[in-house]
Design a protein around this motif. Structure first.
Motif, PDB file in Angstrom:
ATOM      1  N   UNK A 310      38.867  19.253 -12.754  1.00  0.00           N
ATOM      2  CA  UNK A 310      38.098  18.891 -11.596  1.00  0.00           C
ATOM      3  C   UNK A 310      38.450  18.294 -11.320  1.00  0.00           C
ATOM      4  N   UNK A 311      37.682  18.794  -9.846  1.00  0.00           N
ATOM      5  CA  UNK A 311      37.881  18.382  -8.112  1.00  0.00           C
ATOM      6  C   UNK A 311      36.438  17.363  -8.935  1.00  0.00           C
ATOM      7  N   UNK A 312      35.959  16.413  -8.052  1.00  0.00           N
ATOM      8  CA  UNK A 312      34.547  15.548  -7.529  1.00  0.00           C
ATOM      9  C   UNK A 312      33.736  16.794  -7.673  1.00  0.00           C
ATOM     10  N   UNK A 313      32.490  15.922  -8.031  1.00  0.00           N
ATOM     11  CA  UNK A 313      31.262  16.971  -8.144  1.00  0.00           C
ATOM     12  C   UNK A 313      30.508  16.340  -7.206  1.00  0.00           C
ATOM     13  N   UNK A 314      29.893  17.077  -6.133  1.00  0.00           N
ATOM     14  CA  UNK A 314      28.721  17.330  -5.466  1.00  0.00           C
ATOM     15  C   UNK A 314      27.544  16.958  -5.464  1.00  0.00           C
ATOM     16  N   UNK A 315      26.805  16.411  -4.950  1.00  0.00           N
ATOM     17  CA  UNK A 315      25.673  15.393  -5.366  1.00  0.00           C
ATOM     18  C   UNK A 315      24.504  16.951  -6.078  1.00  0.00           C
ATOM     19  N   UNK A 316      24.392  17.808  -4.830  1.00  0.00           N
ATOM     20  CA  UNK A 316      23.362  18.661  -4.642  1.00  0.00           C
ATOM     21  C   UNK A 316      22.954  18.858  -5.873  1.00  0.00           C
ATOM     22  N   UNK A 317      23.193  19.314  -6.721  1.00  0.00           N
ATOM     23  CA  UNK A 317      22.581  20.283  -7.820  1.00  0.00           C
ATOM     24  C   UNK A 317      21.939  19.325  -8.401  1.00  0.00           C
ATOM     25  N   UNK A 318      22.297  17.591  -9.340  1.00  0.00           N
ATOM     26  CA  UNK A 318      22.058  17.203  -9.466  1.00  0.00           C
ATOM     27  C   UNK A 318      20.322  16.285  -8.587  1.00  0.00           C
ATOM     28  N   UNK A 366      14.996   8.492 -11.667  1.00  0.00           N
ATOM     29  CA  UNK A 366      14.585   8.965  -9.674  1.00  0.00           C
ATOM     30  C   UNK A 366      16.119   9.179  -9.040  1.00  0.00           C
ATOM     31  N   UNK A 367      16.356   8.965  -7.883  1.00  0.00           N
ATOM     32  CA  UNK A 367      16.890   9.753  -6.406  1.00  0.00           C
ATOM     33  C   UNK A 367      18.025   8.229  -6.681  1.00  0.00           C
ATOM     34  N   UNK A 368      17.854   7.142  -7.232  1.00  0.00           N
ATOM     35  CA  UNK A 368      18.649   6.233  -7.556  1.00  0.00           C
ATOM     36  C   UNK A 368      19.587   6.836  -8.426  1.00  0.00           C
ATOM     37  N   UNK A 369      18.722   7.724  -9.181  1.00  0.00           N
ATOM     38  CA  UNK A 369      19.576   7.935 -11.173  1.00  0.00           C
ATOM     39  C   UNK A 369      20.808   9.146 -10.914  1.00  0.00           C
ATOM     40  N   UNK A 370      20.671   9.398  -9.325  1.00  0.00           N
ATOM     41  CA  UNK A 370      21.175  11.094  -9.174  1.00  0.00           C
ATOM     42  C   UNK A 370      22.586  10.344  -9.072  1.00  0.00           C
ATOM     43  N   UNK A 371      23.958   9.404  -9.334  1.00  0.00           N
ATOM     44  CA  UNK A 371      24.937   9.434  -8.762  1.00  0.00           C
ATOM     45  C   UNK A 371      25.189   9.143  -9.781  1.00  0.00           C
ATOM     46  N   UNK A 372      24.608   8.310 -11.370  1.00  0.00           N
ATOM     47  CA  UNK A 372      25.159   8.133 -12.216  1.00  0.00           C
ATOM     48  C   UNK A 372      25.620   9.454 -13.269  1.00  0.00           C
ATOM     49  N   UNK A 373      23.762  10.181 -13.186  1.00  0.00           N
ATOM     50  CA  UNK A 373      23.386  11.057 -13.150  1.00  0.00           C
ATOM     51  C   UNK A 373      25.265  12.206 -13.373  1.00  0.00           C
ATOM     52  N   UNK A 374      25.467  12.378 -12.034  1.00  0.00           N
ATOM     53  CA  UNK A 374      26.411  13.238 -11.808  1.00  0.00           C
ATOM     54  C   UNK A 374      27.709  12.501 -12.027  1.00  0.00           C
ATOM     55  N   UNK A 375      28.308  11.517 -12.873  1.00  0.00           N
ATOM     56  CA  UNK A 375      28.927  11.056 -13.220  1.00  0.00           C
ATOM     57  C   UNK A 375      29.485  11.244 -14.140  1.00  0.00           C
ATOM     58  N   UNK A 376      28.164  10.784 -14.980  1.00  0.00           N
ATOM     59  CA  UNK A 376      27.902  11.090 -16.952  1.00  0.00           C
ATOM     60  C   UNK A 376      28.256  12.616 -16.999  1.00  0.00           C
ATOM     61  N   UNK A 377      27.426  13.275 -16.278  1.00  0.00           N
ATOM     62  CA  UNK A 377      28.177  14.953 -16.235  1.00  0.00           C
ATOM     63  C   UNK A 377      28.984  15.622 -16.052  1.00  0.00           C
ATOM     64  N   UNK A 378      30.189  15.045 -15.286  1.00  0.00           N
ATOM     65  CA  UNK A 378      31.101  15.130 -15.215  1.00  0.00           C
ATOM     66  C   UNK A 378      32.865  14.481 -15.708  1.00  0.00           C
ATOM     67  N   UNK A 379      31.939  13.134 -16.610  1.00  0.00           N
ATOM     68  CA  UNK A 379      32.666  12.843 -17.255  1.00  0.00           C
ATOM     69  C   UNK A 379      33.069  13.543 -18.910  1.00  0.00           C
ATOM     70  N   UNK A 380      31.376  14.246 -19.323  1.00  0.00           N
ATOM     71  CA  UNK A 380      31.430  15.386 -20.139  1.00  0.00           C
ATOM     72  C   UNK A 380      32.332  16.400 -20.120  1.00  0.00           C
ATOM     73  N   UNK A 381      31.826  17.177 -19.085  1.00  0.00           N
ATOM     74  CA  UNK A 381      32.684  18.160 -18.753  1.00  0.00           C
ATOM     75  C   UNK A 381      34.016  18.606 -18.499  1.00  0.00           C
ATOM     76  N   UNK A 382      34.743  17.068 -18.055  1.00  0.00           N
ATOM     77  CA  UNK A 382      36.024  17.382 -17.334  1.00  0.00           C
ATOM     78  C   UNK A 382      36.195  17.100 -18.381  1.00  0.00           C
ATOM     79  N   UNK A 383      35.889  15.932 -20.506  1.00  0.00           N
ATOM     80  CA  UNK A 383      36.776  15.517 -21.643  1.00  0.00           C
ATOM     81  C   UNK A 383      36.266  16.857 -22.238  1.00  0.00           C
TER      82      UNK A 383
END
Ligand SMILES: CCCCC/C=C\C/C=C\CCCCCCCC(=O)SCCNC(=O)CCNC(=O)[C@H](O)C(C)(C)COP(=O)(O)OP(=O)(O)OC[C@H]1O[C@@H](n2cnc3c(N)ncnc32)[C@H](O)[C@@H]1OP(=O)(O)O
Ligand SMILES: CCCCCCCC/C=C\CCCCCCCC(=O)OC[C@@H](O)COP(=O)(O)O
Length: 399
Positions: A310-318, A366-383
């Motif tokens: 996977x490429x690093x995720x952009x944050x727009x969707x989140x 909130x918008x402060x959680x977007x980065x973490x949400x993005x990372x979490x999603x990325x990890x799950x999907x990559x696995x």
């Protein structure tokens, strides 16, 4: 129909006869400043419908009985064609059925050549037809051999056929969408899906899908998935839930009939070159997806990536998911690299495993959680990607 006497030829006849050379200078010269032969006054297609009233006879014309061979024109070929109405529509002007040997644009020999050729010309033309047929047959027979021998030919033909399917099916499906649903609406996606789901059979692709029940969330959601290639359109349509539109780059809108069908399907177009404009569109999506009750499918890598990772995720969707307070549903497709690799000209049949993962809630984020949400999603999907692709141990190594 006005009966035409032999002394009262119409322009309709005039057009099919070739006059002798006209003086281009002197008192008898035609008034046209080009110094060409005088032209009949009607240049529109009206002359195809009914004979026109008899005009005064130019003293120099040589009437030619219909059906008799015409004398060779003194004019150069282009002029002769233009004057005598030769070409694809001449048979219409003469009120005759289309010549049997007519082969479409680019194939009919000029009239002056046919007239001169006679029987010999016909023999030549049928031997030419035979030549084309033999060439066609040879190419058709050779194609499978070439495809077998050359991976580049195999790849080009298969991917070319895929594009062709897209363009042709889009052209045929667009009117259906317009007739059934009247215009741009997510309902058209059902029709598009039905058509695209058949494409896999042409390429020997099989999809093994798990977790479809995870789409059954109450109301809208953001769906995120990995994007490996243009072949993803088949995978997308294999699992696409109802009332779901995709976010796509705006360039796709100009892809001919494909652009049209994508537009009719309700795809949301973003300008990737302008972050502010893309963010504005996404913010609008966040506002309307709840009222319209639609799911939105985003490829968070933002581009195609066929490396098997996977490429690093952009944050727009989140950001959209958090703004609309809707769940994120990840969908993962196993790596295509075993059967599809443009760099190696590889495109064979293959099996694709698809997993729709459980929704990730965003309520209260909130918008402060977007980065973490993005990372979490990325990890799950990559696995999941590595597991589905038969390389579960590689997740930790390459992260
Ligand atoms: C019958 C025959 C039919 C034939 C046809 C068959 C099938 C077709 C039918 C339909 C299917 C169509 C499918 C189309 C698929 C198309 C696939 C694509 O086109 S993929 C490419 C386009 N998609 C994307 O790019 C989406 C992912 N990208 C993003 O989400 C991006 O974030 C972005 C919004 C585009 C912006 O990207 P950019 O690179 O400019 O910036 P960053 O991501 O780095 O973000 C910068 C900065 O802004 C913050 N940010 C981002 N978004 C938002 C937002 N919405 N709101 C607020 N803030 C936002 C982000 O967090 C960054 O800030 P920071 O670094 O501080 O975190
Ligand atoms: C009038 C003639 C017009 C001819 C136009 C020719 C262009 C043909 C292009 C595409 C036709 C098929 C498109 C099918 C939709 C594919 C969606 C897709 O997979 O897009 C990939 C894209 O989002 C990411 O782009 P990049 O990987 O960044 O690149």
């Amino acid at each position: 129909m006005v009966k035409q006497g032999p002394k009262a030829p119409t322009y309709y006849h005039e057009w099919t006869q070739i006059p002798p050379r006209m003086p281009t200078r002197g008192p008898n010269a035609p008034s046209s400043h080009h110094g060409r032969h005088p032209q009949p006054p009607h240049r529109t297609t009206k002359h195809l419908r009914a004979p026109l009233p008899a005009p005064p006879q130019p003293p120099t014309s040589l009437p030619t009985a219909p059906g008799r061979p015409r004398p060779p024109s003194p004019c150069p070929p282009r002029l002769a064609e233009g004057r005598a109405g030769a070409g694809r529509t001449a048979h219409i002007r003469r009120g005759q059925p289309r010549a049997k040997g007519w082969k479409g644009p680019g194939f009919s020999s000029p009239r002056w050549a046919r007239g001169l050729g006679g029987v010999k010309g016909r023999e030549e033309s049928s031997s030419m037809e035979l030549g084309w047929l033999l060439w066609g047959a040879a190419v058709l027979l050779l194609l499978p051999v070439l495809m077998e021998l050359s991976p580049a030919v195999n790849f080009a033909l298969r991917i070319g056929f895929y594009y062709l399917l897209f363009f042709v099916c889009s052209a045929l499906t667009a009117p259906v969408c317009l007739l059934v649903n009247g215009g741009r609406t997510v309902k058209n996606m059902r029709i598009i899906k039905t058509v695209v789901k058949t494409f896999k059979y042409f390429f020997g692709l099989r999809f093994e899908v798990k977790g479809l029940e995870n789409f059954e969330v109450e109301g809208p959601a953001i769906i995120v998935s990995n994007h490996q290639s243009i072949l993803d359109m088949m995978g997308l349509m294999e699992v696409l839930p109802d009332n779901c539109v995709q976010v796509g780059k705006k360039e796709l809108m100009y892809a001919g009939t494909v652009g049209l069908i994508i537009y009719l399907g309700g795809v949301i177009f973003i300008n990737r070159k302008s972050t502010s404009s893309a963010k504005m569109v996404m913010a609008e999506v966040a506002k309307t997806m709840a009222t319209d009750n639609v799911k939105v499918w985003v490829y968070p890598e933002g581009t195609r990536n066929c490396t098997g990772d996977l490429l690093p995720f952009k944050k727009g969707a989140f950001h959209v998911a958090v703004q609309a307070q809707v769940p994120v549903i990840p969908v993962v497709y196993s790596s295509f690299t075993t059967f599809y690799n443009p760099k190696k000209n590889l495109f064979t049949s293959g099996k694709i495993k698809v997993e729709v993962l459980p929704p990730i809630e965003t309520k209260g984020l909130t918008s402060d959680d977007v980065s973490e949400l993005t990372d979490r999603c990325y990890r799950i999907m990559r696995e999941t990607l590595f597991r589905l692709s038969g390389r579960p141990g590689e997740v930790k190594d390459s992260s």
